[in-house]
Design a protein around this motif. Structure first.
Motif, PDB file in Angstrom:
ATOM      1  N   VAL A   6      28.445  38.904  33.352  1.00  0.00           N
ATOM      2  CA  VAL A   6      27.813  39.625  34.457  1.00  0.00           C
ATOM      3  C   VAL A   6      27.749  41.112  34.127  1.00  0.00           C
ATOM      4  O   VAL A   6      28.764  41.705  33.714  1.00  0.00           O
ATOM      5  CB  VAL A   6      28.594  39.415  35.778  1.00  0.00           C
ATOM      6  N   TYR A   7      26.561  41.711  34.303  1.00  0.00           N
ATOM      7  CA  TYR A   7      26.400  43.161  34.191  1.00  0.00           C
ATOM      8  C   TYR A   7      26.401  43.735  35.610  1.00  0.00           C
ATOM      9  O   TYR A   7      25.627  43.273  36.469  1.00  0.00           O
ATOM     10  CB  TYR A   7      25.073  43.510  33.522  1.00  0.00           C
ATOM     11  N   ILE A   8      27.263  44.743  35.841  1.00  0.00           N
ATOM     12  CA  ILE A   8      27.304  45.401  37.150  1.00  0.00           C
ATOM     13  C   ILE A   8      26.814  46.827  36.984  1.00  0.00           C
ATOM     14  O   ILE A   8      27.382  47.611  36.197  1.00  0.00           O
ATOM     15  CB  ILE A   8      28.732  45.402  37.737  1.00  0.00           C
ATOM     16  N   CYS A   9      25.765  47.187  37.688  1.00  0.00           N
ATOM     17  CA  CYS A   9      25.220  48.547  37.649  1.00  0.00           C
ATOM     18  C   CYS A   9      25.494  49.192  39.007  1.00  0.00           C
ATOM     19  O   CYS A   9      24.802  48.910  39.990  1.00  0.00           O
ATOM     20  CB  CYS A   9      23.721  48.516  37.349  1.00  0.00           C
ATOM     21  N   GLU A  10      26.509  50.014  39.039  1.00  0.00           N
ATOM     22  CA  GLU A  10      27.014  50.583  40.299  1.00  0.00           C
ATOM     23  C   GLU A  10      27.598  51.967  40.012  1.00  0.00           C
ATOM     24  O   GLU A  10      28.403  52.125  39.095  1.00  0.00           O
ATOM     25  CB  GLU A  10      28.086  49.650  40.876  1.00  0.00           C
ATOM     26  N   ASP A  11      27.187  53.007  40.776  1.00  0.00           N
ATOM     27  CA  ASP A  11      27.655  54.363  40.522  1.00  0.00           C
ATOM     28  C   ASP A  11      28.993  54.664  41.178  1.00  0.00           C
ATOM     29  O   ASP A  11      29.667  55.625  40.808  1.00  0.00           O
ATOM     30  CB  ASP A  11      26.604  55.377  40.982  1.00  0.00           C
ATOM     31  N   ASP A  12      29.423  53.834  42.119  1.00  0.00           N
ATOM     32  CA  ASP A  12      30.692  54.042  42.823  1.00  0.00           C
ATOM     33  C   ASP A  12      31.816  53.412  42.009  1.00  0.00           C
ATOM     34  O   ASP A  12      31.864  52.185  41.835  1.00  0.00           O
ATOM     35  CB  ASP A  12      30.625  53.420  44.211  1.00  0.00           C
ATOM     36  N   ALA A  13      32.745  54.248  41.476  1.00  0.00           N
ATOM     37  CA  ALA A  13      33.822  53.758  40.614  1.00  0.00           C
ATOM     38  C   ALA A  13      34.715  52.765  41.341  1.00  0.00           C
ATOM     39  O   ALA A  13      35.177  51.776  40.747  1.00  0.00           O
ATOM     40  CB  ALA A  13      34.659  54.940  40.098  1.00  0.00           C
ATOM     41  N   GLU A  14      34.972  53.005  42.617  1.00  0.00           N
ATOM     42  CA  GLU A  14      35.818  52.092  43.384  1.00  0.00           C
ATOM     43  C   GLU A  14      35.143  50.730  43.541  1.00  0.00           C
ATOM     44  O   GLU A  14      35.782  49.676  43.397  1.00  0.00           O
ATOM     45  CB  GLU A  14      36.112  52.699  44.762  1.00  0.00           C
ATOM     46  N   ALA A  15      33.828  50.764  43.808  1.00  0.00           N
ATOM     47  CA  ALA A  15      33.081  49.511  43.949  1.00  0.00           C
ATOM     48  C   ALA A  15      33.042  48.766  42.609  1.00  0.00           C
ATOM     49  O   ALA A  15      33.137  47.536  42.565  1.00  0.00           O
ATOM     50  CB  ALA A  15      31.664  49.801  44.438  1.00  0.00           C
ATOM     51  N   GLN A  16      32.932  49.525  41.503  1.00  0.00           N
ATOM     52  CA  GLN A  16      32.949  48.905  40.166  1.00  0.00           C
ATOM     53  C   GLN A  16      34.249  48.139  39.942  1.00  0.00           C
ATOM     54  O   GLN A  16      34.250  46.988  39.515  1.00  0.00           O
ATOM     55  CB  GLN A  16      32.804  49.982  39.088  1.00  0.00           C
ATOM     56  N   ARG A  17      35.391  48.813  40.247  1.00  0.00           N
ATOM     57  CA  ARG A  17      36.693  48.174  40.032  1.00  0.00           C
ATOM     58  C   ARG A  17      36.851  46.935  40.901  1.00  0.00           C
ATOM     59  O   ARG A  17      37.367  45.897  40.457  1.00  0.00           O
ATOM     60  CB  ARG A  17      37.822  49.175  40.312  1.00  0.00           C
ATOM     61  N   TYR A  18      36.390  47.037  42.143  1.00  0.00           N
ATOM     62  CA  TYR A  18      36.533  45.929  43.095  1.00  0.00           C
ATOM     63  C   TYR A  18      35.721  44.709  42.636  1.00  0.00           C
ATOM     64  O   TYR A  18      36.242  43.589  42.558  1.00  0.00           O
ATOM     65  CB  TYR A  18      36.062  46.390  44.480  1.00  0.00           C
ATOM     66  N   MET A  22      37.242  41.111  41.023  1.00  0.00           N
ATOM     67  CA  MET A  22      36.912  39.876  41.730  1.00  0.00           C
ATOM     68  C   MET A  22      36.294  38.843  40.781  1.00  0.00           C
ATOM     69  O   MET A  22      36.687  37.668  40.757  1.00  0.00           O
ATOM     70  CB  MET A  22      35.923  40.186  42.874  1.00  0.00           C
ATOM     71  N   LEU A  23      35.337  39.272  39.949  1.00  0.00           N
ATOM     72  CA  LEU A  23      34.633  38.346  39.060  1.00  0.00           C
ATOM     73  C   LEU A  23      35.504  37.944  37.864  1.00  0.00           C
ATOM     74  O   LEU A  23      35.478  36.784  37.441  1.00  0.00           O
ATOM     75  CB  LEU A  23      33.327  38.975  38.573  1.00  0.00           C
ATOM     76  N   GLU A  24      36.288  38.899  37.339  1.00  0.00           N
ATOM     77  CA  GLU A  24      37.149  38.571  36.199  1.00  0.00           C
ATOM     78  C   GLU A  24      38.252  37.598  36.596  1.00  0.00           C
ATOM     79  O   GLU A  24      38.702  36.772  35.794  1.00  0.00           O
ATOM     80  CB  GLU A  24      37.752  39.848  35.607  1.00  0.00           C
ATOM     81  N   ALA A  25      38.690  37.677  37.855  1.00  0.00           N
ATOM     82  CA  ALA A  25      39.699  36.740  38.353  1.00  0.00           C
ATOM     83  C   ALA A  25      39.179  35.307  38.354  1.00  0.00           C
ATOM     84  O   ALA A  25      39.957  34.349  38.287  1.00  0.00           O
ATOM     85  CB  ALA A  25      40.141  37.137  39.762  1.00  0.00           C
ATOM     86  N   GLN A  26      37.873  35.174  38.407  1.00  0.00           N
ATOM     87  CA  GLN A  26      37.240  33.849  38.377  1.00  0.00           C
ATOM     88  C   GLN A  26      36.867  33.428  36.948  1.00  0.00           C
ATOM     89  O   GLN A  26      36.228  32.398  36.757  1.00  0.00           O
ATOM     90  CB  GLN A  26      35.978  33.851  39.251  1.00  0.00           C
ATOM     91  N   GLY A  27      37.252  34.259  35.958  1.00  0.00           N
ATOM     92  CA  GLY A  27      37.021  33.891  34.563  1.00  0.00           C
ATOM     93  C   GLY A  27      35.733  34.425  33.968  1.00  0.00           C
ATOM     94  O   GLY A  27      35.405  34.104  32.813  1.00  0.00           O
ATOM     95  N   HIS A  28      34.986  35.245  34.702  1.00  0.00           N
ATOM     96  CA  HIS A  28      33.721  35.772  34.192  1.00  0.00           C
ATOM     97  C   HIS A  28      33.951  37.024  33.333  1.00  0.00           C
ATOM     98  O   HIS A  28      34.922  37.761  33.530  1.00  0.00           O
ATOM     99  CB  HIS A  28      32.770  36.113  35.345  1.00  0.00           C
ATOM    100  N   LEU A  29      33.069  37.255  32.380  1.00  0.00           N
ATOM    101  CA  LEU A  29      33.094  38.466  31.566  1.00  0.00           C
ATOM    102  C   LEU A  29      32.220  39.514  32.243  1.00  0.00           C
ATOM    103  O   LEU A  29      31.082  39.222  32.648  1.00  0.00           O
ATOM    104  CB  LEU A  29      32.564  38.175  30.156  1.00  0.00           C
ATOM    105  N   VAL A  30      32.732  40.732  32.369  1.00  0.00           N
ATOM    106  CA  VAL A  30      32.036  41.765  33.139  1.00  0.00           C
ATOM    107  C   VAL A  30      31.807  43.007  32.278  1.00  0.00           C
ATOM    108  O   VAL A  30      32.715  43.464  31.586  1.00  0.00           O
ATOM    109  CB  VAL A  30      32.829  42.140  34.406  1.00  0.00           C
ATOM    110  N   ASP A  31      30.583  43.550  32.316  1.00  0.00           N
ATOM    111  CA  ASP A  31      30.251  44.832  31.697  1.00  0.00           C
ATOM    112  C   ASP A  31      29.800  45.779  32.800  1.00  0.00           C
ATOM    113  O   ASP A  31      28.980  45.393  33.660  1.00  0.00           O
ATOM    114  CB  ASP A  31      29.131  44.653  30.668  1.00  0.00           C
ATOM    115  N   LEU A  32      30.309  47.018  32.777  1.00  0.00           N
ATOM    116  CA  LEU A  32      30.032  47.986  33.841  1.00  0.00           C
ATOM    117  C   LEU A  32      29.088  49.083  33.360  1.00  0.00           C
ATOM    118  O   LEU A  32      29.205  49.575  32.231  1.00  0.00           O
ATOM    119  CB  LEU A  32      31.343  48.616  34.319  1.00  0.00           C
ATOM    120  N   PHE A  33      28.164  49.488  34.239  1.00  0.00           N
ATOM    121  CA  PHE A  33      27.202  50.551  33.936  1.00  0.00           C
ATOM    122  C   PHE A  33      27.110  51.463  35.152  1.00  0.00           C
ATOM    123  O   PHE A  33      26.983  50.978  36.296  1.00  0.00           O
ATOM    124  CB  PHE A  33      25.827  49.963  33.612  1.00  0.00           C
ATOM    125  N   ALA A  34      27.170  52.772  34.904  1.00  0.00           N
ATOM    126  CA  ALA A  34      27.177  53.740  36.003  1.00  0.00           C
ATOM    127  C   ALA A  34      25.782  54.085  36.491  1.00  0.00           C
ATOM    128  O   ALA A  34      25.616  54.611  37.592  1.00  0.00           O
ATOM    129  CB  ALA A  34      27.917  55.006  35.572  1.00  0.00           C
TER     130      ALA A  34
END
Length: 452
Positions: A6-18, A22-34
């Protein structure tokens, strides 16, 4: 639950962490983009990497989220994008869906909603990838450039098949059983503009009239005993594709009339239905009969014959294209063998000398059996059936004296057993009985190797 990327494109750092936790706890691989620029650069540079989902905040700094969405769909049209926003308007939601967004979530959203949506998208992505891989494998298997032949006779048919493929004309393929008529039909389909659609086949001789009609045109629930559900027929399933009708010469007069309607009007009616349906199907038919003779006899409709016979291809039997025996044998050896096995020159000479009444299908069966008997060694004459190794069937010499049926049976089994050099597998094959039955017969008649 399947693991997704999953790619997450979100400028809010707190929302990125949340979201990431949540997704990594379900076993998904996550990449973050600001921001959208980082996300688009990653999609452009990492073309071999296939994320399953992009979660895109529609309100990004420095760029409009909808524009990022539009560019994502240009780069990766198949990629699922879920748009999020802190407040929603009907207009922004409609615009996002028009641009190809998979879904629209309003912040704050329930974690279960996002997790369920992610699971659904990952499953969809896997199905799309499996479907893409399956189509690629089918194209590879039926790639016209991979057809095995060397003879001028088959090349002529093959080249003509590729030429007629560019049109939508019906094609009639004639030839003996086992010559490769379905291979020519698949060549026509995969060389045509319909190559990305379905190529379906039906053996008309293998089904009763009732079953064949249901198979071709489908049926409505309750239209006959056993019709417990409505079923689509092959004509409907092959819409925009190709339907191969094998052994077309065996269908009844009633079905011939219904098939003619599809060819002429592009319409049909399922069994038990009251409304006509339409289908755009390219028909390729095959038969080992002479349909002109069948027309003269009155067993095949003349108008259907001419509808099918826009182009006729005659596939020569294997005995008339002996140059194809060696490459085909090598191909089947690669298919059934260990990969390092070879065919001895003596065995290949016998394969070429044989007349192959069962054509390519018989050659395939012979090589498969020889591979089993060779048990990893090179294929030799001893591994071939007697009829192939000697070029003729087993000779049966019957004495002039009066004999009972039991005595004749004993004599025939004994002669076959001797001529196969006491090879039980090949003896059973020629007698068309099981190995167990052969052992019982040998014991019953007191036949053994020592009688030589």
């Amino acid at each position: 639950m399947e693991q997704g990327r999953v790619y997450i494109c979100e400028d809010d750092a707190e929302a990125q962490r949340y979201l990431s936790a949540m997704l990594e706890a379900q076993g998904h691989l996550v990449d973050l983009f600001a921001n959208g620029t980082q996300l688009l650069r990653a999609l452009e540079e990492q073309r071999d990497e296939r994320p399953d989902l992009v979660i895109l905040d529609i309100k990004l700094p420095g760029s409009e989220g909808l524009e990022v969405l539009r560019r994502i769909k240009v780069l990766r049209p198949e990629l699922a994008v879920v748009v999020t926003n802190s407040f929603a308007t009907v207009r922004s939601a409609v615009e996002a869906m028009k641009l190809g967004a998979y879904d629209y979530l309003i912040k704050p959203f329930f974690p279960d909603d996002l997790l369920a949506l992610t699971e659904k998208v990952v499953e969809r992505s896997r199905l799309v990838q499996e479907n893409r891989s399956l189509k690629a494998e089918i194209r590879r298997r039926f790639d016209p450039d991979q057809v095995i032949f060397k003879s001028a006779g088959f090349r002529k048919v093959f080249e003509l098949a590729k030429k007629v493929a560019v049109s939508d004309a019906s094609v009639l393929i004639q030839g003996e059983s086992g010559t490769g008529k379905e291979l020519i039909a698949s060549t026509i389909h995969y060389s045509s503009r319909r190559r990305d659609q379905r190529f379906l086949t039906v053996n008309c001789a293998a089904l009763t009239d009732t079953l064949l009609e249901s198979q071709l045109f489908g049926h409505m629930k309750g239209s006959f005993t056993g019709a417990i559900a409505t079923q689509r027929g092959l004509v409907e399933e092959a819409h925009k594709g190709t339907l191969f009708l094998d052994e077309i010469g065996d269908i009844s007069a009633a079905l011939q009339a219904k098939l003619l309607r599809v060819l002429q009007e592009k319409e049909f009616m399922p069994v038990g239905a009251t409304k006509v349906r339409n289908a755009d199907v390219r028909f390729v038919a095959a038969t080992n009969k002479d349909l002109q003779v069948e027309v003269a006899k009155g067993t095949f409709r003349e108008d259907l014959f001419y509808r099918l016979n826009v182009v006729t291809l005659q596939v020569p039997p294997l005995r008339e294209r002996k140059d194809d025996v060696a490459p085909l044998a090598e191909f089947f050896l690669l298919k059934f063998g260990s990969g390092s096995q070879t065919i001895s020159s003596e065995a290949m000479a016998q394969l070429r000398a044989y007349d192959w009444p069962g054509n390519v299908r018989e050659l395939e069966n012979v090589i498969e059996m020889a591979v089993i008997l060779a048990d990893g060694a090179a294929l030799a004459p001893a591994h071939l059936p007697v009829k192939v190794a000697e070029g003729v069937t087993v000779d049966f010499v019957l004495p002039q004296e009066q004999m009972t049926m039991e005595e004749i049976e004993r004599l025939y089994i004994e002669q076959v057993f001797r001529q196969t050099r006491f090879h039980k597998v090949r003896t059973a094959e020629i007698l068309q009985i099981s190995r167990k039955t052969l052992d019982r017969k040998l014991a019953q008649f007191g036949i053994s190797r020592e009688e030589e």
